[in-house]
Design an enzyme around this catalytic site. Structure first.
Site, short mmCIF file in Angstrom:
data_model
loop_
_atom_site.label_atom_id
_atom_site.label_comp_id
_atom_site.label_asym_id
_atom_site.label_seq_id
_atom_site.Cartn_x
_atom_site.Cartn_y
_atom_site.Cartn_z
N CYS A 43 0.83 -1.21 0.00
CA CYS A 43 0.00 0.00 0.00
C CYS A 43 0.86 1.26 0.00
O CYS A 43 0.66 2.17 -0.81
CB CYS A 43 -0.95 -0.01 1.19
SG CYS A 43 -0.17 -0.45 2.76
N HIS B 240 -2.57 5.57 6.23
CA HIS B 240 -1.20 6.06 6.43
C HIS B 240 -1.15 7.49 5.91
O HIS B 240 -1.92 7.87 5.02
CB HIS B 240 -0.20 5.26 5.59
CG HIS B 240 -0.23 3.78 5.75
ND1 HIS B 240 0.16 3.13 6.89
CD2 HIS B 240 -0.56 2.79 4.87
CE1 HIS B 240 0.08 1.82 6.72
NE2 HIS B 240 -0.37 1.59 5.49
P1 NAD Z 1 -5.55 -10.76 5.92
O1 NAD Z 1 -4.98 -11.48 7.09
O2 NAD Z 1 -6.58 -9.73 6.14
O3 NAD Z 1 -6.15 -11.81 4.88
C1 NAD Z 1 -5.47 -12.98 4.52
C2 NAD Z 1 -6.49 -14.09 4.35
O4 NAD Z 1 -5.83 -15.27 3.88
C3 NAD Z 1 -7.19 -14.46 5.65
O5 NAD Z 1 -8.57 -14.61 5.38
C4 NAD Z 1 -6.56 -15.81 6.02
O6 NAD Z 1 -7.45 -16.63 6.75
C5 NAD Z 1 -6.29 -16.39 4.65
N1 NAD Z 1 -5.27 -17.44 4.62
C6 NAD Z 1 -4.30 -17.73 5.52
N2 NAD Z 1 -3.55 -18.75 5.08
C7 NAD Z 1 -4.05 -19.13 3.88
C8 NAD Z 1 -3.71 -20.12 2.94
N3 NAD Z 1 -2.69 -20.97 3.13
N4 NAD Z 1 -4.46 -20.22 1.81
C9 NAD Z 1 -5.49 -19.39 1.59
N5 NAD Z 1 -5.86 -18.41 2.45
C10 NAD Z 1 -5.15 -18.29 3.59
O7 NAD Z 1 -4.30 -10.17 5.14
P2 NAD Z 1 -4.31 -8.92 4.16
O8 NAD Z 1 -4.19 -7.70 4.95
O9 NAD Z 1 -5.43 -9.07 3.19
O10 NAD Z 1 -2.90 -9.12 3.44
C11 NAD Z 1 -2.75 -9.99 2.32
C12 NAD Z 1 -1.53 -9.55 1.54
O11 NAD Z 1 -1.74 -8.21 1.09
C13 NAD Z 1 -0.21 -9.52 2.34
O12 NAD Z 1 0.85 -9.80 1.46
C14 NAD Z 1 -0.13 -8.08 2.79
O13 NAD Z 1 1.19 -7.66 3.06
C15 NAD Z 1 -0.68 -7.38 1.55
N6 NAD Z 1 -1.22 -6.03 1.80
C16 NAD Z 1 -1.96 -5.76 2.92
C17 NAD Z 1 -2.42 -4.46 3.13
C18 NAD Z 1 -3.18 -4.10 4.35
O14 NAD Z 1 -3.05 -2.97 4.82
N7 NAD Z 1 -3.99 -4.96 4.93
C19 NAD Z 1 -2.18 -3.48 2.18
C20 NAD Z 1 -1.49 -3.80 1.01
C21 NAD Z 1 -1.00 -5.09 0.84
#
Ligand code: NAD
Length: 359
Positions: free
Chosen positions: A141, A220
C-alpha cells in the site's frame, strides 16, 4: 472470452480484489479460496462467489455451518487463467509452486519479497513493462502510494532526491491483535523498506524513507519532500498535475477535510451516494493546501487507505499480464467499473444535486 480469475486468501485485500474483479467487463471471477469458515466466507457465499477450500482447510467445517463448498483450491486452479494470491505475508511464496504446476499465472501482494514474481507492478508507473508477464507482484500500500506520486512528478520535472516520512497506521480496522494502542513507535531500520521497494519499480530513483507507527486504523500519511530537477512554474502547476492524474483525489480547502477522519467519512458518504461502491479510498489523497513548491523543492502530504489502495492495481496487473489493453485504457476501465473515475476537477465546487420531487 473474459480472463478467468480466482482469488486465494479472502481477507482484507482478497475480498476487495474479488469484488473489483467481479465488476470488470473483461474479467470473470470464477471463485475464491479460504482455509476456514468465517463471516467473510459467508460474505463470499452471499455475493454468489463459489467458495473453494485452501491449504489444509477442512471442507466439512464449511458445510457443517451451512456454507456450500465448490471444491478445493486445486479444483479452482483447474478453472482459472490467473490466481490473485492475497494470503498473509510469505504464504504467497509457498503457493507459487502450486500455481506454476497448474500452469496458472499469478498476481502476488506486497507482503511477499520482490523475487516472488517476474516484476513488481504499479499501473501508473510501469504497466507497459509488465505486459505479458506470467507473474507480477503488486507493491504494498505505501509503495503503491509512493510509486503513483513518482509517476506523476518524475516525467514532468525530474527528481534529484525524494524523501518521505511515513506515518503508518498501527492496524487495519478489522484487526484486534496489532498495535500500538498508545504511543508512537519509530521503525528503527533506516531507510525503511519502502524506499528500496519503490526502487523495484524505479531502479534509478534517489529515495530515502523513514517511518513511525501511530495508534490509528484510518490510513497512512506520507510527508514528502522532493528536490526536483527542474522547477515548476509554481505550486499551482504541481496541484494541476496531481488533479489531472487518475488515482489521485485532491481535496480543495472549501471541503473542510482536515485529516484522515474526514477522508474516510467522505468515503462512507460517497459509497452511500453511489450505491454499491465500497466505503474505501482507492486513490492517493492529497490536500490542495498541503502542496507547496519553492523553486525546485516540492512538499506535499498524501494519505493512503491501506485496505484498498492496491485493489485497482491488482485488476490492472491482470490486464497487463494478458495484454488486454494499454495502461491508460486499463486504468480508465478499472476506475469506471469501481466508480472512482475522475469526473470533475475537485477545486470546482460541484453543483448541488437536488433530490427529484416525489411524484
Ligand atoms: P488478511 O490477514 O486480512 O487476509 C489474509 C487471508 O488469507 C485471511 O482470510 C486468512 O485466513 C487467509 N489465509 C491464511 N492462510 C491461507 C492459505 N494458506 N491459503 C489461503 N488463504 C489463507 O491479510 P491482508 O491484509 O489481506 O494481506 C494480504 C496480503 O496483502 C499480504 O501480502 C499483505 O502484506 C498485503 N497487503 C496488505 C495491506 C493491508 O493494509 N492490509 C495493504 C497492502 C498489501
Amino acid at each position: 472470452m473474459p480472463v478467468r480469475v480466482g482469488v486465494n486468501g479472502f481477507g482484507t485485500i482478497g475480498k476487495r480484489v474479488a469484488d473489483a474483479v467481479a465488476r470488470q467487463p473483461d474479467l470473470k471471477l470464477v471463485g475464491v479460496a479460504k482455509t476456514r469458515p468465517s463471516f467473510e466466507a459467508r460474505r463470499a457465499v452471499d455475493r454468489g462467489y463459489p467458495l473453494f477450500v485452501a491449504g489444509a482447510g477442512d471442507p466439512g467445517k464449511f458445510t457443517s455451518v451451512g456454507l456450500p463448498v465448490a471444491g478445493r483450491l486445486q479444483d479452482l486452479l483447474g478453472q482459472v487463467d490467473v490466481m490473485v494470491d492475497a494470503t498473509p505475508e510469505e504464504v504467497g511464496r509457498e503457493n507459487r509452486a502450486l500455481y506454476q504446476s497448474a500452469g496458472v499465472r499469478a498476481v502476488f501482494q506486497g507482503g511477499e519479497e520482490p523475487d516472488v514474481a517476474e516484476a513488481s507492478f504499479n499501473a501508473l508507473a510501469n504497466y507497459e513493462a509488465c505486459r505479458g508477464k506470467r507473474s507480477l507482484r503488486v507493491v504494498s500500500c505505501n509503495t503503491t502510494g509512493i510509486a503513483r506520486a513518482v509517476a506523476v512528478v518524475e516525467p514532468r520535472w525530474g527528481v534529484d532526491r525524494w524523501e518521505v516520512t511515513l506515518v503508518r497506521r498501527a492496524a487495519d480496522p478489522g484487526e484486534s491483535k496489532r498495535g500500538p494502542v498508545d504511543g508512537i513507535v519509530p521503525t528503527l531500520e533506516i531507510p525503511s523498506h519502502h524506499g528500496p521497494d519503490a526502487r523495484t519499480i524505479f531502479p534509478a530513483l534517489s529515495i530515502a524513507t523513514v517511518a513511525v507507527v501511530v495508534p490509528t486504523t484510518l490510513m497512512h500519511v506520507h510527508v514528502n519532500h522532493v528536490r526536483l530537477h527542474r522547477a515548476p512554474s509554481g505550486t499551482a502547476e504541481l496541484v494541476a498535475a496531481f488533479r489531472a492524474s487518475p488515482r489521485f483525489h485532491v481535496f480543495a480547502p472549501w471541503e473542510g477535510v482536515e485529516g484522515t477522519p474526514q477522508v474516510m467519512e467522505f468515503a462512507r458518504d460517497r459509497a452511500g451516494r453511489e450505491g454499491g461502491l465500497p466505503p474505501d479510498m482507492m486513490e492517493n489523497i492529497l490536500w490542495e493546501r498541503g502542496i507547496s513548491v519553492s523553486d525546485r523543492d516540492a512538499y506535499f502530504f498524501q494519505a493512503i487507505h491501506q485496505e484498498s489502495v492496491v485493489v485497482p492495481e491488482n485488476v490492472d496487473a491482470i490486464r497487463a499480464m494478458f495484454e488486454l489493453a494499454d495502461g491508460p485504457t486499463s486504468i480508465a476501465t478499472t476506475d469506471r467499473a469501481l466508480g472512482i473515475a475522475r469526473t470533475a476537477p475537485a477545486s470546482e465546487v460541484p453543483p448541488v444535486r437536488t433530490r427529484a420531487a416525489s411524484p
